[in-house]
Design a protein around this motif. Structure first.
Motif, PDB file in Angstrom:
ATOM      1  N   THR A   1      -1.572  -3.754  -5.396  1.00 35.19           N
ATOM      2  CA  THR A   1      -0.251  -3.703  -4.766  1.00 35.19           C
ATOM      3  C   THR A   1       0.551  -2.511  -5.272  1.00 35.19           C
ATOM      4  OG1 THR A   1      -0.284  -6.096  -4.510  1.00 35.19           O
ATOM      5  CG2 THR A   1       1.841  -5.016  -4.276  1.00 35.19           C
ATOM      6  N   MET A   2       0.485  -2.256  -6.565  1.00 37.84           N
ATOM      7  CA  MET A   2       1.197  -1.106  -7.130  1.00 37.84           C
ATOM      8  C   MET A   2       0.607   0.205  -6.592  1.00 37.84           C
ATOM      9  SD  MET A   2       3.500  -2.408  -8.894  1.00 37.84           S
ATOM     10  CE  MET A   2       3.828  -4.037  -9.497  1.00 37.84           C
ATOM     11  N   ALA A   3      -0.706   0.246  -6.456  1.00 34.51           N
ATOM     12  CA  ALA A   3      -1.362   1.439  -5.919  1.00 34.51           C
ATOM     13  C   ALA A   3      -0.940   1.663  -4.464  1.00 34.51           C
ATOM     14  CB  ALA A   3      -2.877   1.303  -6.033  1.00 34.51           C
ATOM     15  N   GLU A   4      -0.876   0.594  -3.674  1.00 35.56           N
ATOM     16  CA  GLU A   4      -0.425   0.712  -2.283  1.00 35.56           C
ATOM     17  C   GLU A   4       1.017   1.210  -2.240  1.00 35.56           C
ATOM     18  OE1 GLU A   4      -1.976   0.466   0.598  1.00 35.56           O
ATOM     19  OE2 GLU A   4      -3.842  -0.530   0.062  1.00 35.56           O
ATOM     20  N   ALA A   5       1.843   0.722  -3.163  1.00 35.16           N
ATOM     21  CA  ALA A   5       3.233   1.165  -3.231  1.00 35.16           C
ATOM     22  C   ALA A   5       3.301   2.661  -3.521  1.00 35.16           C
ATOM     23  CB  ALA A   5       3.984   0.374  -4.302  1.00 35.16           C
ATOM     24  N   ARG A   6       2.532   3.105  -4.482  1.00 32.09           N
ATOM     25  CA  ARG A   6       2.520   4.530  -4.813  1.00 32.09           C
ATOM     26  C   ARG A   6       1.973   5.354  -3.647  1.00 32.09           C
ATOM     27  NH1 ARG A   6       0.340   5.751 -10.625  1.00 32.09           N
ATOM     28  NH2 ARG A   6       1.045   7.820 -10.002  1.00 32.09           N
ATOM     29  N   GLY A   7       1.017   4.780  -2.909  1.00 36.33           N
ATOM     30  CA  GLY A   7       0.495   5.471  -1.730  1.00 36.33           C
ATOM     31  C   GLY A   7       1.555   5.641  -0.659  1.00 36.33           C
ATOM     32  N   LEU A   8       2.330   4.583  -0.402  1.00 32.15           N
ATOM     33  CA  LEU A   8       3.398   4.673   0.589  1.00 32.15           C
ATOM     34  C   LEU A   8       4.453   5.685   0.145  1.00 32.15           C
ATOM     35  CD1 LEU A   8       4.836   3.839   3.177  1.00 32.15           C
ATOM     36  CD2 LEU A   8       5.873   1.951   1.892  1.00 32.15           C
ATOM     37  N   ILE A   9       4.793   5.673  -1.112  1.00 32.31           N
ATOM     38  CA  ILE A   9       5.786   6.627  -1.615  1.00 32.31           C
ATOM     39  C   ILE A   9       5.280   8.060  -1.420  1.00 32.31           C
ATOM     40  CG2 ILE A   9       6.863   7.479  -3.734  1.00 32.31           C
ATOM     41  CD1 ILE A   9       7.254   4.463  -4.481  1.00 32.31           C
ATOM     42  N   SER A  10       4.005   8.296  -1.660  1.00 31.45           N
ATOM     43  CA  SER A  10       3.433   9.627  -1.406  1.00 31.45           C
ATOM     44  C   SER A  10       3.546   9.990   0.074  1.00 31.45           C
ATOM     45  CB  SER A  10       1.969   9.673  -1.837  1.00 31.45           C
ATOM     46  OG  SER A  10       1.852   9.552  -3.225  1.00 31.45           O
ATOM     47  N   ALA A  11       3.250   9.022   0.954  1.00 31.80           N
ATOM     48  CA  ALA A  11       3.346   9.265   2.398  1.00 31.80           C
ATOM     49  C   ALA A  11       4.786   9.552   2.801  1.00 31.80           C
ATOM     50  CB  ALA A  11       2.802   8.054   3.162  1.00 31.80           C
ATOM     51  N   MET A  12       5.730   8.840   2.197  1.00 33.88           N
ATOM     52  CA  MET A  12       7.140   9.047   2.532  1.00 33.88           C
ATOM     53  C   MET A  12       7.647  10.396   2.025  1.00 33.88           C
ATOM     54  SD  MET A  12       8.752   5.269   2.136  1.00 33.88           S
ATOM     55  CE  MET A  12       8.704   4.178   3.575  1.00 33.88           C
ATOM     56  N   LYS A  13       7.185  10.812   0.867  1.00 35.46           N
ATOM     57  CA  LYS A  13       7.568  12.131   0.366  1.00 35.46           C
ATOM     58  C   LYS A  13       7.030  13.223   1.289  1.00 35.46           C
ATOM     59  CE  LYS A  13       8.149  10.967  -4.511  1.00 35.46           C
ATOM     60  NZ  LYS A  13       7.597  11.113  -5.877  1.00 35.46           N
ATOM     61  N   LEU A  14       5.807  13.043   1.774  1.00 36.89           N
ATOM     62  CA  LEU A  14       5.244  13.994   2.735  1.00 36.89           C
ATOM     63  C   LEU A  14       6.098  14.015   4.004  1.00 36.89           C
ATOM     64  CD1 LEU A  14       2.986  15.938   3.669  1.00 36.89           C
ATOM     65  CD2 LEU A  14       1.756  13.912   4.480  1.00 36.89           C
ATOM     66  N   CYS A  15       6.500  12.852   4.466  1.00 40.20           N
ATOM     67  CA  CYS A  15       7.354  12.731   5.650  1.00 40.20           C
ATOM     68  C   CYS A  15       8.634  13.540   5.470  1.00 40.20           C
ATOM     69  CB  CYS A  15       7.671  11.258   5.888  1.00 40.20           C
ATOM     70  SG  CYS A  15       8.962  10.937   7.094  1.00 40.20           S
ATOM     71  N   LYS A  16       9.251  13.407   4.314  1.00 41.91           N
ATOM     72  CA  LYS A  16      10.486  14.143   4.028  1.00 41.91           C
ATOM     73  C   LYS A  16      10.223  15.653   3.967  1.00 41.91           C
ATOM     74  CE  LYS A  16      14.011  11.522   3.454  1.00 41.91           C
ATOM     75  NZ  LYS A  16      15.082  11.530   4.445  1.00 41.91           N
ATOM     76  N   GLU A  17       9.121  16.048   3.332  1.00 46.37           N
ATOM     77  CA  GLU A  17       8.779  17.472   3.246  1.00 46.37           C
ATOM     78  C   GLU A  17       8.585  18.077   4.633  1.00 46.37           C
ATOM     79  OE1 GLU A  17       5.477  18.341   0.661  1.00 46.37           O
ATOM     80  OE2 GLU A  17       6.259  17.009  -0.884  1.00 46.37           O
ATOM     81  N   LEU A  18       8.026  17.290   5.553  1.00 41.58           N
ATOM     82  CA  LEU A  18       7.775  17.772   6.913  1.00 41.58           C
ATOM     83  C   LEU A  18       9.022  17.682   7.794  1.00 41.58           C
ATOM     84  CD1 LEU A  18       4.269  16.135   7.505  1.00 41.58           C
ATOM     85  CD2 LEU A  18       4.759  18.546   6.994  1.00 41.58           C
ATOM     86  N   GLY A  19      10.069  17.031   7.297  1.00 36.53           N
ATOM     87  CA  GLY A  19      11.309  16.912   8.062  1.00 36.53           C
ATOM     88  C   GLY A  19      11.218  15.943   9.224  1.00 36.53           C
ATOM     89  N   LEU A  20      10.354  14.946   9.122  1.00 41.86           N
ATOM     90  CA  LEU A  20      10.188  13.975  10.198  1.00 41.86           C
ATOM     91  C   LEU A  20      11.360  13.000  10.214  1.00 41.86           C
ATOM     92  CD1 LEU A  20       6.380  13.280   9.676  1.00 41.86           C
ATOM     93  CD2 LEU A  20       7.457  14.940  11.216  1.00 41.86           C
TER      94      LEU A  20
END
Length: 185
Positions: A110-129
């Motif tokens: 569960t913690m790993a999935e959380a860290r995975g989502l946070i990585s995906a969200m940071k990418l989202c922000k970097e891309l300006g989505l």
């Protein structure tokens, strides 16, 4: 094909197992054929009103003007390492971005999935989505995010991080079956 390259890479990295490129191509062709067959079944099911049965089992594109980001993790307890796979697709189903991020010191699922989502969200922000649907196959974590987990502990902190990162962005999070999330695995 991207998923197979990812799997091949993980097998080489984590299991010291080499898959020949010719085998990879053969499997890619087979996967393409299976995908086309499933798309045909999906169209047939939609025309017969059976969409509810497949909604959560197959990847479906987001609404027009939205982006869908699938994320998944692979763990290796020895060395406490995880790999985060992220796939970003548009409403046409076209792959816009895919990436892999290795992380350390996190093997609890569960913690790993959380860290995975946070990585995906940071990418989202970097891309300006701005309009994003996140899909993952961890029901426990998706529910924790959807219901603003109120327990004390690390998971609550990670859920709060999710909301902080995505402030000022329209976003949703959904649970999908593993089969619908394969592009990120």
């Amino acid at each position: 094909m991207a998923r197979m390259l990812w799997t091949r890479r993980n097998m080489m990295l984590f299991e010291d197992y080499f898959v020949a490129p010719s085998i990879l191509m053969q499997k890619a062709k087979q996967a393409c054929t299976e995908f086309q067959q499933m798309q045909h079944k999906q169209c047939t099911s939609r025309s017969h009103g059976n969409l509810d049965q497949i909604d959560n089992a197959l990847w479906l594109p987001p609404e027009l003007d939205w982006i869908k980001i699938n994320w998944d993790i692979a763990t290796k307890e020895i060395g406490q390492r995880i790999g985060v796979g992220i796939a970003v697709r548009d409403s046409e189903g076209d792959l816009l971005v895919s990436c892999m991020q290795p992380l350390s010191f996190c093997t609890q699922a569960t913690m790993a999935e959380a860290r995975g989502l946070i990585s995906a969200m940071k990418l989202c922000k970097e891309l300006g989505l701005q309009k994003v649907v996140f899909e993952g196959d961890s029901l426990q974590f998706v529910n924790a995010v959807r219901h603003h987990l109120q327990e004390n502990g690390l998971l609550q902190c990670l859920v709060q991080d999710v909301y902080s990162i995505m402030a000022n962005t329209r976003w949703e999070i959904r649970h999908v079956r593993r089969k619908a999330n394969q592009v990120a695995h």
